[in-house]
Design a protein around this motif. Structure first.
Motif, PDB file in Angstrom:
ATOM      1  N   GLU A 169       0.797  -1.275  -0.073  1.00  0.00           N
ATOM      2  CA  GLU A 169      -0.039  -0.066  -0.087  1.00  0.00           C
ATOM      3  C   GLU A 169       0.989   1.138  -0.132  1.00  0.00           C
ATOM      4  OE1 GLU A 169      -2.460   0.231   3.388  1.00  0.00           O
ATOM      5  OE2 GLU A 169      -3.594   2.010   2.607  1.00  0.00           O
ATOM      6  N   PRO A 170       0.801   2.212  -0.799  1.00  0.00           N
ATOM      7  CA  PRO A 170       1.303   3.453  -0.978  1.00  0.00           C
ATOM      8  C   PRO A 170       1.247   4.146   0.516  1.00  0.00           C
ATOM      9  CG  PRO A 170       0.317   3.044  -3.058  1.00  0.00           C
ATOM     10  CD  PRO A 170      -0.131   2.031  -1.983  1.00  0.00           C
ATOM     11  N   THR A 171       2.308   4.572   0.936  1.00  0.00           N
ATOM     12  CA  THR A 171       2.123   5.575   2.095  1.00  0.00           C
ATOM     13  C   THR A 171       1.895   7.095   1.936  1.00  0.00           C
ATOM     14  OG1 THR A 171       4.545   5.626   2.271  1.00  0.00           O
ATOM     15  CG2 THR A 171       3.302   3.968   3.604  1.00  0.00           C
ATOM     16  N   ALA A 172       2.271   7.537   0.699  1.00  0.00           N
ATOM     17  CA  ALA A 172       2.091   8.713   0.124  1.00  0.00           C
ATOM     18  C   ALA A 172       1.775   8.786  -1.246  1.00  0.00           C
ATOM     19  CB  ALA A 172       3.535   9.670   0.548  1.00  0.00           C
ATOM     20  N   GLY A 173       2.675   9.559  -1.999  1.00  0.00           N
ATOM     21  CA  GLY A 173       2.363   9.862  -3.640  1.00  0.00           C
ATOM     22  C   GLY A 173       2.537   8.375  -4.347  1.00  0.00           C
ATOM     23  N   HIS A 174       1.560   8.228  -5.418  1.00  0.00           N
ATOM     24  CA  HIS A 174       1.764   6.964  -6.279  1.00  0.00           C
ATOM     25  C   HIS A 174       1.527   7.452  -7.350  1.00  0.00           C
ATOM     26  CE1 HIS A 174       2.319   2.663  -6.960  1.00  0.00           C
ATOM     27  NE2 HIS A 174       1.384   2.759  -7.863  1.00  0.00           N
ATOM     28  N   HIS A 175       2.021   7.083  -8.304  1.00  0.00           N
ATOM     29  CA  HIS A 175       1.548   7.256  -9.895  1.00  0.00           C
ATOM     30  C   HIS A 175       1.594   5.766 -10.478  1.00  0.00           C
ATOM     31  CE1 HIS A 175       1.864   7.849 -14.278  1.00  0.00           C
ATOM     32  NE2 HIS A 175       1.484   9.154 -13.996  1.00  0.00           N
ATOM     33  N   PHE A 176       0.602   5.805 -11.534  1.00  0.00           N
ATOM     34  CA  PHE A 176       0.217   4.334 -11.923  1.00  0.00           C
ATOM     35  C   PHE A 176       1.487   3.721 -12.482  1.00  0.00           C
ATOM     36  CE2 PHE A 176      -1.495   1.730 -15.575  1.00  0.00           C
ATOM     37  CZ  PHE A 176      -1.902   0.484 -14.863  1.00  0.00           C
ATOM     38  N   PHE A 177       2.329   4.380 -13.047  1.00  0.00           N
ATOM     39  CA  PHE A 177       3.799   3.777 -13.429  1.00  0.00           C
ATOM     40  C   PHE A 177       4.622   3.291 -12.463  1.00  0.00           C
ATOM     41  CE2 PHE A 177       3.456   6.595 -17.715  1.00  0.00           C
ATOM     42  CZ  PHE A 177       2.391   5.898 -18.002  1.00  0.00           C
ATOM     43  N   ASP A 178       4.431   3.748 -11.215  1.00  0.00           N
ATOM     44  CA  ASP A 178       5.473   3.323 -10.164  1.00  0.00           C
ATOM     45  C   ASP A 178       5.187   1.728  -9.720  1.00  0.00           C
ATOM     46  OD1 ASP A 178       6.760   5.974  -9.749  1.00  0.00           O
ATOM     47  OD2 ASP A 178       5.216   6.467  -8.583  1.00  0.00           O
ATOM     48  N   GLY A 179       4.209   1.201 -10.049  1.00  0.00           N
ATOM     49  CA  GLY A 179       3.749  -0.399  -9.486  1.00  0.00           C
ATOM     50  C   GLY A 179       4.942  -1.154 -10.014  1.00  0.00           C
ATOM     51  N   ASP A 180       4.967  -2.205  -8.956  1.00  0.00           N
ATOM     52  CA  ASP A 180       6.007  -3.428  -9.428  1.00  0.00           C
ATOM     53  C   ASP A 180       5.401  -4.152 -10.431  1.00  0.00           C
ATOM     54  OD1 ASP A 180       7.596  -3.008  -6.712  1.00  0.00           O
ATOM     55  OD2 ASP A 180       5.656  -3.582  -5.751  1.00  0.00           O
ATOM     56  N   GLY A 181       6.142  -4.667 -11.166  1.00  0.00           N
ATOM     57  CA  GLY A 181       5.993  -5.365 -12.390  1.00  0.00           C
ATOM     58  C   GLY A 181       5.219  -6.658 -12.106  1.00  0.00           C
ATOM     59  N   MET A 182       4.437  -7.024 -12.940  1.00  0.00           N
ATOM     60  CA  MET A 182       3.570  -8.209 -12.870  1.00  0.00           C
ATOM     61  C   MET A 182       3.242  -8.590 -14.278  1.00  0.00           C
ATOM     62  SD  MET A 182       0.060  -9.552 -10.972  1.00  0.00           S
ATOM     63  CE  MET A 182       0.618 -10.152  -9.432  1.00  0.00           C
ATOM     64  N   VAL A 183       3.593  -9.838 -14.643  1.00  0.00           N
ATOM     65  CA  VAL A 183       3.161 -10.463 -16.234  1.00  0.00           C
ATOM     66  C   VAL A 183       2.031 -11.247 -16.090  1.00  0.00           C
ATOM     67  CG1 VAL A 183       4.240 -11.723 -17.827  1.00  0.00           C
ATOM     68  CG2 VAL A 183       5.725 -10.311 -16.608  1.00  0.00           C
ATOM     69  N   HIS A 184       0.980 -11.129 -16.890  1.00  0.00           N
ATOM     70  CA  HIS A 184      -0.158 -12.384 -16.938  1.00  0.00           C
ATOM     71  C   HIS A 184       0.170 -12.778 -18.261  1.00  0.00           C
ATOM     72  CE1 HIS A 184      -2.411  -9.623 -14.136  1.00  0.00           C
ATOM     73  NE2 HIS A 184      -1.321  -8.582 -14.457  1.00  0.00           N
ATOM     74  N   ALA A 185      -0.023 -14.288 -18.119  1.00  0.00           N
ATOM     75  CA  ALA A 185       0.306 -15.251 -19.481  1.00  0.00           C
ATOM     76  C   ALA A 185      -0.967 -16.030 -19.332  1.00  0.00           C
ATOM     77  CB  ALA A 185       1.405 -16.151 -18.853  1.00  0.00           C
ATOM     78  N   VAL A 186      -1.197 -16.130 -20.970  1.00  0.00           N
ATOM     79  CA  VAL A 186      -2.265 -17.213 -21.252  1.00  0.00           C
ATOM     80  C   VAL A 186      -1.609 -18.258 -22.157  1.00  0.00           C
ATOM     81  CG1 VAL A 186      -4.514 -17.754 -22.417  1.00  0.00           C
ATOM     82  CG2 VAL A 186      -4.223 -15.464 -21.005  1.00  0.00           C
ATOM     83  N   GLN A 187      -1.541 -19.210 -21.819  1.00  0.00           N
ATOM     84  CA  GLN A 187      -0.836 -20.407 -22.578  1.00  0.00           C
ATOM     85  C   GLN A 187      -1.955 -21.068 -23.629  1.00  0.00           C
ATOM     86  OE1 GLN A 187       1.506 -23.501 -20.905  1.00  0.00           O
ATOM     87  NE2 GLN A 187       2.892 -23.238 -22.540  1.00  0.00           N
ATOM     88  N   PHE A 188      -1.562 -21.387 -24.742  1.00  0.00           N
ATOM     89  CA  PHE A 188      -2.530 -22.159 -25.447  1.00  0.00           C
ATOM     90  C   PHE A 188      -1.841 -23.360 -26.140  1.00  0.00           C
ATOM     91  CE2 PHE A 188      -3.539 -17.610 -26.074  1.00  0.00           C
ATOM     92  CZ  PHE A 188      -4.827 -17.568 -26.060  1.00  0.00           C
ATOM     93  N   LYS A 189      -2.514 -24.350 -25.882  1.00  0.00           N
ATOM     94  CA  LYS A 189      -2.194 -25.683 -26.183  1.00  0.00           C
ATOM     95  C   LYS A 189      -3.247 -26.598 -26.912  1.00  0.00           C
ATOM     96  CE  LYS A 189       1.750 -26.945 -23.115  1.00  0.00           C
ATOM     97  NZ  LYS A 189       2.456 -27.672 -22.064  1.00  0.00           N
ATOM     98  N   ASN A 190      -3.084 -26.793 -28.057  1.00  0.00           N
ATOM     99  CA  ASN A 190      -4.290 -27.909 -28.795  1.00  0.00           C
ATOM    100  C   ASN A 190      -5.652 -27.346 -28.582  1.00  0.00           C
ATOM    101  OD1 ASN A 190      -2.231 -29.534 -29.358  1.00  0.00           O
ATOM    102  ND2 ASN A 190      -2.079 -30.266 -27.580  1.00  0.00           N
ATOM    103  N   GLY A 191      -5.853 -25.876 -28.825  1.00  0.00           N
ATOM    104  CA  GLY A 191      -7.161 -25.330 -28.479  1.00  0.00           C
ATOM    105  C   GLY A 191      -7.630 -25.199 -27.166  1.00  0.00           C
ATOM    106  N   SER A 192      -6.912 -25.438 -26.387  1.00  0.00           N
ATOM    107  CA  SER A 192      -7.230 -25.323 -24.756  1.00  0.00           C
ATOM    108  C   SER A 192      -6.244 -24.009 -24.289  1.00  0.00           C
ATOM    109  CB  SER A 192      -6.775 -26.346 -24.190  1.00  0.00           C
ATOM    110  OG  SER A 192      -7.113 -26.258 -22.638  1.00  0.00           O
ATOM    111  N   ALA A 193      -6.618 -23.493 -22.939  1.00  0.00           N
ATOM    112  CA  ALA A 193      -5.777 -22.339 -22.624  1.00  0.00           C
ATOM    113  C   ALA A 193      -5.575 -22.621 -21.071  1.00  0.00           C
ATOM    114  CB  ALA A 193      -6.767 -21.032 -23.056  1.00  0.00           C
ATOM    115  N   SER A 194      -4.795 -21.813 -20.672  1.00  0.00           N
ATOM    116  CA  SER A 194      -4.581 -21.621 -19.241  1.00  0.00           C
ATOM    117  C   SER A 194      -3.862 -20.300 -18.861  1.00  0.00           C
ATOM    118  CB  SER A 194      -3.335 -22.682 -18.579  1.00  0.00           C
ATOM    119  OG  SER A 194      -2.186 -22.334 -19.250  1.00  0.00           O
ATOM    120  N   TYR A 195      -4.224 -19.828 -17.433  1.00  0.00           N
ATOM    121  CA  TYR A 195      -3.938 -18.647 -17.152  1.00  0.00           C
ATOM    122  C   TYR A 195      -3.070 -18.591 -15.964  1.00  0.00           C
ATOM    123  CZ  TYR A 195      -4.523 -13.792 -14.764  1.00  0.00           C
ATOM    124  OH  TYR A 195      -4.017 -12.803 -14.403  1.00  0.00           O
ATOM    125  N   ALA A 196      -1.832 -17.726 -15.567  1.00  0.00           N
ATOM    126  CA  ALA A 196      -1.301 -17.266 -14.395  1.00  0.00           C
ATOM    127  C   ALA A 196      -0.905 -16.056 -14.348  1.00  0.00           C
ATOM    128  CB  ALA A 196       0.068 -18.488 -14.355  1.00  0.00           C
TER     129      ALA A 196
END
Length: 607
Positions: free
Chosen positions: A170-197
């Motif tokens: 949680e920010p204790t003072a000022g915070h810009h959207f660009f300041d956040g920690d990096g998070m990668v979202h992944a959707v993997q496709f295999k043989n017509g099926s999909a997963s997410y992490a």
């Protein structure tokens, strides 16, 4: 039925009230898309919730209670899984360090209290910057066999990954959207099926803050302005002197760009080296570590390096806001061998988020948004719109060994945060650059009353005369929309392209759909994600790299339903703009930044 690994993450669906006048840096009413006339737009976000972040105890020392941003709005609760502490800062503190820690924490508490006695600008107010679906989410382990409506095309075989800002604490003072920690979202496709992490990129910054149980690294945009920003820098370096934190291995968040190069997925932000992230066989994500190309890269690298589709080389820039050289250019062979740095002479440190390549040249913008650290002494932001500066584009041979052949062409009153492509037109001795020209130039970073305008433009740089021309590509005012975040067919990067696929950034800062723009005629076709649905950058995935049709492929985009509070991945036929398939995701995906697609063959050959 979707199946998933056991998860320790829990969160409560935010209660959404009617939009208020809070903005990302603009102070006027929101607009409607009904008449398709949103030439100038302003931001309208959900009324901000309280963001309850994990209350973690420090493994090194106890800190005094800090002030948090007061509000009485509904809550979003997030708890994060306990993760292994990898930080060297976990070793016990000696008496001197304990005393220093207590003293510095007391100073920080007083500083934060003082900051919160005054209203935060909208560009630094976390209640504005990370409200609604801009709010962070916990990590999500792999969920397999996701529900799919429609049919996933056969060519969509691999993993779609997208980066974003997701503050752990949680920010204790000022915070810009660009300041956040990096998070990668992944959707993997295999043989017509999909997963997410989705997983945090385990930056040096994140690892140390997790060990301490609180944020201690200064936030480049949200906190580093005015006298309090100077004080926070001094606090941070004082902690470094006493060994409470270690900034020698970088301070970046790796939250902006992603590129797959030389069998590695690299997560990037321009304030640090890239981070190597691995995609596991089952579609999960693991951070391998900070990546310096086997010791060759000793400076930061911007978040938009350019991968040449023909040579396989990677071209990049690095900028420094403190000391000369302020700007450097370099490249990597397809095997990862780095060239020598080429200094690009600029008078002041310049905001350098993006650039462009052609078959023969690199095109480097030197625009009106600059860094002036002296402004902090005067109580202002170090990110400054210099109205007296004339924007210009530098043209340099891609294989230049020094900057002696650099040619500058002035392009007055131009600020392109992103450049979508560039190519050569020898018959007219011109380079054509396609970008979105943004006004006011510093509206993302500094609060202003003007409405943001982002116009897709064609900029022509004449190599013979040294002159430039600029025009809006969409001439019909009825069709004009603000276009930001997107791409061309990356198999044709640096070559003449007919189509660009760009986010319709309305109502700012949300994205209601994407536009397919004919760069030759200015014709625009729009695809909207649906009622109450918003997304982000559209990714173009070619159906067949050898197809004679440039637009033969599919658009992939994360989409969030703000009414149902559910997220999905939409797959759209790029030729017909018809929805082909929708993948229902197991958890909310916040609005984010840039992504890429790694095909199954490349995934199998990861380093």
């Amino acid at each position: 039925m979707a199946t998933s690994s056991p998860a320790t993450n829990t969160w409560i669906k935010p209660k959404i009230s009617m939009p208020s006048s809070r903005e990302f840096g603009h102070s006027s009413n929101s607009i409607s898309l009904l008449k398709n006339k949103p030439n100038k737009i302003t931001c309208s976000l959900q009324a901000p919730p309280i963001l309850h972040f994990p209350k973690q105890q420090s493994s090194n020392y106890q800190t005094p209670k800090t002030n948090t941003i007061p509000t009485s709005k509904p809550t979003t609760k997030i708890s994060h899984p306990k993760q292994e502490n990898k930080s060297s800062s976990s070793s016990p503190l000696n008496l001197v360090q304990k005393a220093a820690a207590m003293a510095l924490d007391a100073v920080e508490s007083v500083l934060t209290k003082h900051e919160l006695e005054h209203p935060l600008p909208k560009t630094a107010d976390p209640r504005v910057q990370i409200s609604g679906n801009f709010a962070p989410v916990p990590e999500n382990p792999v969920t397999q066999s996701l529900p799919v409506t429609g049919k996933i095309p056969k060519c969509v075989n691999g993993v779609y990954v997208r980066n974003g800002a997701n503050p752990l604490f949680e920010p204790t003072a000022g915070h810009h959207f660009f300041d956040g920690d990096g998070m990668v979202h992944a959707v993997q496709f295999k043989n017509g099926s999909a997963s997410y992490a989705c997983r945090f990129t385990e930056t040096e910054r994140l690892v140390q803050e997790k060990a301490l149980g609180r944020p201690v690294f200064p936030k480049a945009i949200g906190e580093l302005h005015g006298h309090s920003g100077i004080a926070r820098l001094m606090l941070f370096y004082a902690r470094g002197v006493f060994g409470l934190v270690d900034h020698s291995n970088g301070t970046g968040v790796a939250n902006a760009g992603l590129v797959y190069f030389n069998n590695r997925l690299l997560a990037m932000s321009e304030d640090d080296l890239p981070y190597h992230v691995r995609v596991t066989a089952n579609g999960d994500l693991e951070t391998d570590g900070r990546f310096d190309f086997d010791g060759q890269l000793k400076s930061t690298m911007i978040a938009h390096p350019k991968l040449d589709p023909v040579s396989g080389e990677l071209f990049a820039l690095s900028y420094d806001v403190i000391q000369k050289p302020y700007l450097k250019y370099f490249r990597f062979s397809k095997n990862g061998e780095k060239s020598n740095d080429v200094e690009i002479p600029v008078e002041d440190p310049t905001m350098m988020h993006d650039f462009a390549i052609t078959e023969k040249f690199v095109v480097i913008p030197d625009q009106q948004v600059v860094f002036k650290m002296s402004e902090m002494i005067r109580g202002g932001s170090p990110v400054v719109y210099d109205k007296n500066k004339v924007s210009r584009f530098g043209i340099l041979d891609k294989y230049a060994k020094d900057g002696s052949g650099l040619k500058w062409v002035e392009v007055p009153d131009c600020f392109c945060f992103h450049l979508w492509n560039a190519w050569e037109e020898p018959e007219t001795d011109e380079l054509v650059v396609i970008g979105s020209c943004m006004t006011p130039p510093d509206s993302i970073f500094n609060e202003c009353d003007e409405g943001l305008e982002s116009v897709l433009s064609e900029i022509r740089l004449n190599l013979k005369t040294g002159k430039s021309t600029r025009k809006a590509l969409i001439q019909n005012e009825e069709e004009q929309v603000n276009l930001e975040a997107g791409m061309v067919n990356r198999n044709k990067l640096g070559r003449k392209t007919q189509y660009a696929y760009l986010a319709i950034a309305e109502p700012w800062p949300k994205v209601s759909g994407f536009a397919k723009v004919d760069l030759f005629t200015g014709e625009i076709n729009k695809f909207f994600y649906g009622d109450n649905k918003y997304g982000g950058e559209p990714l173009f995935l070619p159906r067949d790299p050898n197809s004679k049709d440039e637009d033969d492929g599919y658009i992939l985009a994360f989409v969030h339903d703000e009414k149902e509070w559910k997220s999905e991945l939409q797959i759209v036929n790029a030729m017909t703009l018809k929805l082909e398939a929708t993948v229902k995701l197991p958890s909310r995906v916040p609005y984010g930044f840039h992504g890429t697609f790694i095909n199954a063959k490349d995934l199998a050959n990861q380093a």
